[in-house]
Motif scaffolding. Sequence first.
Motif, PDB file in Angstrom:
ATOM      1  N   ASP A 116       0.817  -1.212   0.000  1.00 21.49           N
ATOM      2  CA  ASP A 116       0.000   0.000   0.000  1.00 21.49           C
ATOM      3  C   ASP A 116       0.852   1.263   0.000  1.00 21.49           C
ATOM      4  O   ASP A 116       0.333   2.372  -0.058  1.00 21.49           O
ATOM      5  CB  ASP A 116      -0.990   0.017   1.168  1.00 21.49           C
ATOM      6  CG  ASP A 116      -0.309   0.108   2.524  1.00 21.49           C
ATOM      7  OD1 ASP A 116       0.936   0.069   2.575  1.00 21.49           O
ATOM      8  OD2 ASP A 116      -1.025   0.205   3.539  1.00 21.49           O
ATOM      9  N   ASP A 117       2.187   1.091   0.028  1.00 23.62           N
ATOM     10  CA  ASP A 117       3.084   2.239  -0.085  1.00 23.62           C
ATOM     11  C   ASP A 117       4.525   1.739  -0.092  1.00 23.62           C
ATOM     12  O   ASP A 117       4.806   0.609   0.338  1.00 23.62           O
ATOM     13  CB  ASP A 117       2.888   3.208   1.092  1.00 23.62           C
ATOM     14  CG  ASP A 117       3.267   4.647   0.733  1.00 23.62           C
ATOM     15  OD1 ASP A 117       3.821   4.853  -0.358  1.00 23.62           O
ATOM     16  OD2 ASP A 117       2.978   5.540   1.541  1.00 23.62           O
ATOM     17  N   ILE A 118       5.407   2.548  -0.617  1.00 25.33           N
ATOM     18  CA  ILE A 118       6.846   2.310  -0.495  1.00 25.33           C
ATOM     19  C   ILE A 118       7.447   3.576   0.089  1.00 25.33           C
ATOM     20  O   ILE A 118       7.366   4.647  -0.513  1.00 25.33           O
ATOM     21  CB  ILE A 118       7.489   1.933  -1.833  1.00 25.33           C
ATOM     22  CG1 ILE A 118       6.936   0.579  -2.316  1.00 25.33           C
ATOM     23  CG2 ILE A 118       9.009   1.868  -1.695  1.00 25.33           C
ATOM     24  CD1 ILE A 118       7.564   0.071  -3.592  1.00 25.33           C
ATOM     25  N   LEU A 119       8.018   3.458   1.279  1.00 25.28           N
ATOM     26  CA  LEU A 119       8.445   4.610   2.070  1.00 25.28           C
ATOM     27  C   LEU A 119       9.956   4.748   2.071  1.00 25.28           C
ATOM     28  O   LEU A 119      10.686   3.759   2.192  1.00 25.28           O
ATOM     29  CB  LEU A 119       7.958   4.453   3.518  1.00 25.28           C
ATOM     30  CG  LEU A 119       6.475   4.122   3.710  1.00 25.28           C
ATOM     31  CD1 LEU A 119       6.227   3.696   5.151  1.00 25.28           C
ATOM     32  CD2 LEU A 119       5.620   5.313   3.337  1.00 25.28           C
ATOM     33  N   GLU A 120      10.415   5.979   1.969  1.00 22.69           N
ATOM     34  CA  GLU A 120      11.838   6.258   2.139  1.00 22.69           C
ATOM     35  C   GLU A 120      12.140   6.404   3.628  1.00 22.69           C
ATOM     36  O   GLU A 120      11.243   6.638   4.435  1.00 22.69           O
ATOM     37  CB  GLU A 120      12.208   7.538   1.403  1.00 22.69           C
ATOM     38  CG  GLU A 120      11.937   7.480  -0.086  1.00 22.69           C
ATOM     39  CD  GLU A 120      11.884   8.859  -0.698  1.00 22.69           C
ATOM     40  OE1 GLU A 120      12.521   9.761  -0.126  1.00 22.69           O
ATOM     41  OE2 GLU A 120      11.199   9.030  -1.709  1.00 22.69           O
ATOM     42  N   PHE A 121      13.404   6.313   3.977  1.00 20.70           N
ATOM     43  CA  PHE A 121      13.791   6.496   5.369  1.00 20.70           C
ATOM     44  C   PHE A 121      13.880   7.969   5.735  1.00 20.70           C
ATOM     45  O   PHE A 121      13.848   8.313   6.900  1.00 20.70           O
ATOM     46  CB  PHE A 121      15.114   5.786   5.660  1.00 20.70           C
ATOM     47  CG  PHE A 121      14.926   4.336   6.000  1.00 20.70           C
ATOM     48  CD1 PHE A 121      14.502   3.954   7.258  1.00 20.70           C
ATOM     49  CD2 PHE A 121      15.140   3.357   5.052  1.00 20.70           C
ATOM     50  CE1 PHE A 121      14.303   2.623   7.576  1.00 20.70           C
ATOM     51  CE2 PHE A 121      14.947   2.026   5.357  1.00 20.70           C
ATOM     52  CZ  PHE A 121      14.530   1.657   6.615  1.00 20.70           C
ATOM     53  N   ASP A 122      13.997   8.827   4.741  1.00 23.49           N
ATOM     54  CA  ASP A 122      14.023  10.258   5.004  1.00 23.49           C
ATOM     55  C   ASP A 122      13.236  10.946   3.906  1.00 23.49           C
ATOM     56  O   ASP A 122      13.789  11.443   2.930  1.00 23.49           O
ATOM     57  CB  ASP A 122      15.467  10.775   5.051  1.00 23.49           C
ATOM     58  CG  ASP A 122      15.552  12.196   5.615  1.00 23.49           C
ATOM     59  OD1 ASP A 122      14.514  12.870   5.636  1.00 23.49           O
ATOM     60  OD2 ASP A 122      16.641  12.604   6.023  1.00 23.49           O
ATOM     61  N   ASP A 123      11.916  10.962   4.043  1.00 17.62           N
ATOM     62  CA  ASP A 123      11.046  11.469   2.986  1.00 17.62           C
ATOM     63  C   ASP A 123      11.317  12.931   2.643  1.00 17.62           C
ATOM     64  O   ASP A 123      11.187  13.347   1.494  1.00 17.62           O
ATOM     65  CB  ASP A 123       9.571  11.323   3.396  1.00 17.62           C
ATOM     66  CG  ASP A 123       9.191   9.861   3.579  1.00 17.62           C
ATOM     67  OD1 ASP A 123       8.429   9.585   4.499  1.00 17.62           O
ATOM     68  OD2 ASP A 123       9.666   9.021   2.812  1.00 17.62           O
ATOM     69  N   GLU A 124      11.699  13.748   3.636  1.00 21.00           N
ATOM     70  CA  GLU A 124      11.831  15.186   3.410  1.00 21.00           C
ATOM     71  C   GLU A 124      13.015  15.540   2.523  1.00 21.00           C
ATOM     72  O   GLU A 124      13.034  16.585   1.900  1.00 21.00           O
ATOM     73  CB  GLU A 124      11.958  15.909   4.753  1.00 21.00           C
ATOM     74  CG  GLU A 124      10.700  15.810   5.615  1.00 21.00           C
ATOM     75  CD  GLU A 124      10.859  16.552   6.926  1.00 21.00           C
ATOM     76  OE1 GLU A 124      11.956  17.100   7.159  1.00 21.00           O
ATOM     77  OE2 GLU A 124       9.896  16.581   7.714  1.00 21.00           O
ATOM     78  N   THR A 125      14.022  14.679   2.460  1.00 18.97           N
ATOM     79  CA  THR A 125      15.222  15.021   1.699  1.00 18.97           C
ATOM     80  C   THR A 125      15.203  14.451   0.290  1.00 18.97           C
ATOM     81  O   THR A 125      16.099  14.716  -0.490  1.00 18.97           O
ATOM     82  CB  THR A 125      16.482  14.489   2.408  1.00 18.97           C
ATOM     83  OG1 THR A 125      16.419  13.053   2.437  1.00 18.97           O
ATOM     84  CG2 THR A 125      16.588  15.023   3.806  1.00 18.97           C
TER      85      THR A 125
END
Length: 218
Positions: free
Chosen positions: A42-51
């Motif tokens: 349902d998603d693939i997430l980065e470890f640091d989305d803001e950068t």
Amino acid sequence: MLIKGLCDYYDILREKGEVLPDGYSKVKVEYRISITENGKIDDILEFDDETHLYGKQPIAKAIRMPKRTEKSSIDANIIEHKPRYIFGLNLSNEGFTTEDRTNQAKKAHQDFVAKNLEFIEGIDSPVVNAYRKFIENWNPEEETENQYLLSLGNNYSNSYFTFVLSGEPDKLLNEDPQIKEKWKEYYAAKDSVEEAEHTAQCAITGVMAPIARIHGKI
């Protein structure tokens, strides 16, 4: 002797948990695959989305995972991190495909499925149950247009992955208590077999110890 002193100091650090325990490797992982209880992405997430800037490699986080294989041939890891094994897909200029000249993607995914289903047999925790359903239900040939994989672009091929349960992005599959306990038993049993077959007196400590078949990279 200096080398003996360094060896003893390493053992002290290991007891304090300040170095990797036996049976583990540090892996730089870029993405967390978020899966539902039914094993659906349902998603693939980065470890640091803001950068993150699309089109560039995301920042990786070094995490502790079961010891990785050093083999160059097809050999899936327990709690796999490589995309070809997990998804069974190659990325080309035309998009995702299961095809390649030597069927590497298909063979890698089949090895991943077999080894990981066998390893997690008997484990009952929410994230592991979701992982099991993902492995059982993922069909690479039906996922060549998967929106979450397509969103990764060229980062797909050169990134590493781990799994989390939907809604719990900070609870990594590889840190699940039952996974860690099972891996400890699995690695100890594997190590004891190797030790029985290949032992000699250590030139540094003087004790009988297993001979490393393959030395780790420095």
